[in-house]
Design a protein around this motif. Structure first.
Motif, mmCIF file in Angstrom:
data_model
loop_
_atom_site.group_PDB
_atom_site.id
_atom_site.type_symbol
_atom_site.label_atom_id
_atom_site.label_comp_id
_atom_site.label_asym_id
_atom_site.label_seq_id
_atom_site.Cartn_x
_atom_site.Cartn_y
_atom_site.Cartn_z
ATOM 1 N N GLN A 142 7.221 -6.340 -6.015
ATOM 2 C CA GLN A 142 7.256 -5.887 -4.616
ATOM 3 C C GLN A 142 7.385 -4.373 -4.537
ATOM 4 O O GLN A 142 6.730 -3.723 -3.710
ATOM 5 C CB GLN A 142 8.417 -6.561 -3.893
ATOM 6 C CG GLN A 142 8.215 -8.053 -3.672
ATOM 7 C CD GLN A 142 9.422 -8.704 -3.017
ATOM 8 O OE1 GLN A 142 10.433 -8.031 -2.791
ATOM 9 N NE2 GLN A 142 9.334 -9.986 -2.727
ATOM 10 N N GLU A 143 8.255 -3.812 -5.392
ATOM 11 C CA GLU A 143 8.404 -2.361 -5.388
ATOM 12 C C GLU A 143 7.098 -1.679 -5.797
ATOM 13 O O GLU A 143 6.712 -0.649 -5.224
ATOM 14 C CB GLU A 143 9.529 -1.955 -6.335
ATOM 15 C CG GLU A 143 10.923 -2.352 -5.833
ATOM 16 C CD GLU A 143 12.002 -2.010 -6.834
ATOM 17 O OE1 GLU A 143 11.637 -1.566 -7.960
ATOM 18 O OE2 GLU A 143 13.189 -2.178 -6.507
ATOM 19 N N GLU A 144 6.424 -2.274 -6.796
ATOM 20 C CA GLU A 144 5.153 -1.695 -7.221
ATOM 21 C C GLU A 144 4.115 -1.767 -6.111
ATOM 22 O O GLU A 144 3.379 -0.799 -5.841
ATOM 23 C CB GLU A 144 4.651 -2.442 -8.461
ATOM 24 C CG GLU A 144 3.378 -1.873 -9.065
ATOM 25 C CD GLU A 144 3.569 -0.482 -9.641
ATOM 26 O OE1 GLU A 144 2.573 0.225 -9.803
ATOM 27 O OE2 GLU A 144 4.731 -0.118 -9.918
ATOM 28 N N ASN A 145 4.074 -2.963 -5.434
ATOM 29 C CA ASN A 145 3.131 -3.098 -4.313
ATOM 30 C C ASN A 145 3.467 -2.129 -3.188
ATOM 31 O O ASN A 145 2.569 -1.518 -2.582
ATOM 32 C CB ASN A 145 3.144 -4.534 -3.796
ATOM 33 C CG ASN A 145 2.578 -5.520 -4.808
ATOM 34 O OD1 ASN A 145 1.771 -5.138 -5.650
ATOM 35 N ND2 ASN A 145 2.993 -6.762 -4.743
ATOM 36 N N LEU A 146 4.780 -2.020 -2.904
ATOM 37 C CA LEU A 146 5.192 -1.092 -1.849
ATOM 38 C C LEU A 146 4.830 0.347 -2.219
ATOM 39 O O LEU A 146 4.359 1.124 -1.373
ATOM 40 C CB LEU A 146 6.695 -1.215 -1.616
ATOM 41 C CG LEU A 146 7.293 -0.347 -0.511
ATOM 42 C CD1 LEU A 146 6.657 -0.687 0.828
ATOM 43 C CD2 LEU A 146 8.799 -0.526 -0.434
ATOM 44 N N ARG A 147 5.052 0.689 -3.511
ATOM 45 C CA ARG A 147 4.712 2.038 -3.942
ATOM 46 C C ARG A 147 3.206 2.287 -3.821
ATOM 47 O O ARG A 147 2.769 3.350 -3.347
ATOM 48 C CB ARG A 147 5.161 2.239 -5.390
ATOM 49 C CG ARG A 147 4.954 3.658 -5.918
ATOM 50 C CD ARG A 147 5.386 3.748 -7.363
ATOM 51 N NE ARG A 147 4.591 2.881 -8.216
ATOM 52 C CZ ARG A 147 3.375 3.155 -8.651
ATOM 53 N NH1 ARG A 147 2.791 4.300 -8.317
ATOM 54 N NH2 ARG A 147 2.726 2.313 -9.430
ATOM 55 N N LYS A 148 2.414 1.264 -4.230
ATOM 56 C CA LYS A 148 0.966 1.419 -4.105
ATOM 57 C C LYS A 148 0.546 1.546 -2.643
ATOM 58 O O LYS A 148 -0.325 2.356 -2.302
ATOM 59 C CB LYS A 148 0.264 0.227 -4.746
ATOM 60 C CG LYS A 148 0.386 0.190 -6.273
ATOM 61 C CD LYS A 148 -0.346 -1.003 -6.851
ATOM 62 C CE LYS A 148 -0.241 -1.034 -8.378
ATOM 63 N NZ LYS A 148 -0.921 -2.209 -8.956
ATOM 64 N N VAL A 191 -1.287 4.745 1.755
ATOM 65 C CA VAL A 191 -1.105 5.288 3.099
ATOM 66 C C VAL A 191 -1.049 6.808 3.047
ATOM 67 O O VAL A 191 -1.613 7.507 3.904
ATOM 68 C CB VAL A 191 0.170 4.702 3.734
ATOM 69 C CG1 VAL A 191 0.494 5.426 5.042
ATOM 70 C CG2 VAL A 191 -0.006 3.212 4.003
ATOM 71 N N ALA A 192 -0.356 7.336 2.001
ATOM 72 C CA ALA A 192 -0.270 8.793 1.878
ATOM 73 C C ALA A 192 -1.655 9.410 1.632
ATOM 74 O O ALA A 192 -1.996 10.453 2.216
ATOM 75 C CB ALA A 192 0.682 9.160 0.738
#
Length: 589
Positions: free
Chosen positions: A152-158, A163-164
């Motif tokens: 989840q953290e990896e997906n959120l980071r991606k 988005v950035a």
């Protein structure tokens, strides 16, 4: 003795097998054939060799004893000795059997003890295996949670990186568009300036001539206007100064004109504020029983019925727990007597699950006490932003002008009365909360404040300090559910069927028994959910072929409502579910 001799004689024949000569021959034969026999055979033959001399001596002794006069006594003694030996032998046999039985019992006890120890050891090992397996399962579950969290953290980071990147691309695109527009604008402006300069250079003489003509004409016009104005004003001043009556009249007229302007302006403001306070309804108030001029024009019949209505019981049509009903009745009596004696009203908080009758009781309380009621929702304050403070003050100013007294009911009050230390509250909402606290800092004889909330723990401490009475509305129990079902069955089914409504008939069955069954089925449901059953029964009648409501249709609708309630509870998050359980408690049983 003859018995002994006869007994021993066959044995002698057996053991001797013939005379001594025969024995010697046999022995010699045996010695001669030793070389032909094996060692095992020789050992077996030696085992059957017997010395007959002892038997011969015994036979002679027996003969001698038989001739003796004590032969009979000796025989009796021998018999007794034999019996004694037999008894001793039997005793030893029994002792041996007893020892064997004792050994068996001891062996069984030892076996039982060993099995018990084995079972204990196996149980211990099973427990250890179970603990080990549980530890492995917990470790696997923790590993899975850790893995899921990393994923989840990896997906959120991606997602954040995506988005950035998109935001950066969008920003670059916008900046590029702005830059291109600015360049185009500068190029266009430069082109226009060049064209204008070229035209100006070509038309310079014509422009200068036009400017001179316009300046000369403007100067002539101004001079003539000044001369004319001076002549007129001078003549007027000269005429007015020569006649003092005209001077006094002009001064008085100007004074009266200024006084009229300022008086009309002030009177208009006062009148508009008075009309707004008396007739107009604040924006935050959604529903009120107070007189509104526009509502009276739109619904005159409804307004006339409202004027003719008499005060009713505060708990009429409200079904609650008996202890809660007793407490609310005390609140209603105290409020009515406070109004009659022109005392200071108390602020009340009603908290509990949704659909338990808080708004209904607030209306009934106002009607019972002869007061007006106004209902506002806390969620309407936040969207107003900076205007929320002004709207709050308008509500309380409007409440102060009620001649009968006003019951101000704030539904979902926790939406804007939450803790000021919370990060979720905005500056505008904090300002609205401060305005609300300012207007409720003291008890008031004009209005009564009633707050309703499902989560009162979110209130700011200053709000809790202003509450005089806190009443918890719980979910209906078994008896209350049955009373509600009977009430709504009579309202939505029996009365329309008795009035002969079109396409609305009722099958004959035991209504009381059916209501008792449904009370068990509706465990955990609120009063609002139970009231919706009445509408569901009517819908079932309208959807049927013959327009007849049967017992099966009633129970089916009730079961469907219970399943929908379970589904709603399943949708709750874990925190909401725990809050819901802590609120409901034993009332759902």
């Amino acid at each position: 003795m003859s018995w002994l001799l006869g007994r021993n004689r066959p044995q002698q024949d057996v053991f001797t097998g013939g005379s001594d000569d025969d024995a010697d021959k046999k022995t010699a034969g045996e010695k001669g054939g030793d070389t032909q026999l094996s060692k095992a055979e020789r050992k077996a033959m030696e085992a059957y060799r017997f010395d007959s001399s002892a038997l011969e001596r015994a036979a002679e002794a027996a003969k001698t004893l038989e001739k003796s006069r004590h032969a009979r006594e000796a025989l009796e003694i021998s018999k007794l000795q034999e019996v004694t030996r037999q008894q001793e032998y039997q005793t030893k046999v029994k002792e041996y059997e007893a020892h064997i039985e004792q050994a068996k019992v001891e062996q069984k006890r030892i076996d039982h003890e060993e099995r018990r120890k084995t079972l204990i050891e196996e149980t211990k090992q099973q427990q250890q295996r179970a603990q080990y397996q549980d530890q492995l399962a917990r470790k696997r579950y923790d590993d899975q949670l850790t893995q899921q969290q990393r994923v989840q953290e990896e997906n959120l980071r991606k997602q954040e990186e995506s988005v950035a990147r998109q935001e950066a691309m969008r920003r670059q695109t916008i900046e590029h568009e702005i830059e291109m527009k600015e360049k185009n604008r500068l190029k266009l402006l430069e082109h226009e300036m060049r064209a204008k300069a070229k035209i100006d250079r070509e038309n310079r003489d014509i422009n200068l001539e036009q400017i001179r003509l316009k300046a000369q004409e403007h100067r002539t016009t101004v001079l003539e206007g000044i001369k004319t104005a001076g002549t007129v004003i001078g003549a007027g001043f000269e005429a007015m100064l020569t006649d003092w009556d005209k001077v006094l009249t002009a001064a008085g007229g100007l004074s009266l004109l200024a006084l009229g302007v300022y008086s009309a302006k002030g009177a208009t403001g006062v009148a508009s504020r008075y009309i707004e306070a008396r007739i107009g309804k604040p924006n935050l108030v959604g529903e009120t029983s107070r007189f509104a001029f526009l509502d009276a024009i739109k619904h005159p019949i409804h307004y006339i019925k409202k004027l003719r209505s008499k005060p009713q019981d505060a708990l009429q049509g409200v079904v609650l727990n008996p202890k809660l009903e007793e407490r609310l009745r005390d609140v209603a009596i105290a409020t009515k007597n406070t109004r009659l004696n022109k005392g200071l009203y108390r602020n009340v908080l009603m908290h509990g699950p949704p659909g338990t009758g808080k708004t209904m009781f607030a209306k009934k309380l106002a009607e019972h006490s002869g007061m007006d009621y106004a209902i506002m929702t806390g969620g309407d304050v936040a969207p107003m932003g900076k205007d929320g403070v002004t709207a709050i003050h308008k509500v309380f100013d409007w409440s102060q002008t009620s001649r009968r007294g006003l019951l101000l009911f704030v539904d979902e009050a926790d939406a804007f009365l939450r803790k000021r230390s919370s990060e979720k509250i905005s500056e505008d909402l904090r300002a609205a909360l401060n305005a609300f606290l300012y207007r409720t800092s003291e008890q008031n004889a004009k209005f009564m404040l009633v707050l309703a909330s499902n989560t009162p723990e979110q209130f700011d401490y200053a709000i809790n300090d202003r509450l005089d009475e806190m009443v918890e509305f719980t979910l209906p129990g078994l008896e209350e559910r049955e009373r509600l079902l009977r009430l709504y069955f009579d309202k939505y089914v029996l009365q329309p069927a008795a009035e002969g409504a079109k396409r609305f008939k009722l099958e004959q069955f035991d209504y009381g028994s059916v209501c008792s069954k449904m009370a068990d089925i509706c465990n955990g449901m609120s009063g609002r959910e139970i009231s919706k059953l009445g509408v569901a029964w009517q819908a079932a009648v309208y959807a049927s072929e013959n327009g007849v409501l049967t017992e099966k249709m009633v129970l089916d609708r009730c079961l469907a409502a219970a399943e929908q309630h379970k589904q709603k509870m399943a949708w709750l998050s874990e925190q909401e579910r725990s809050d819901h359980k802590s609120i409901t408690g034993a009332q759902t049983k």
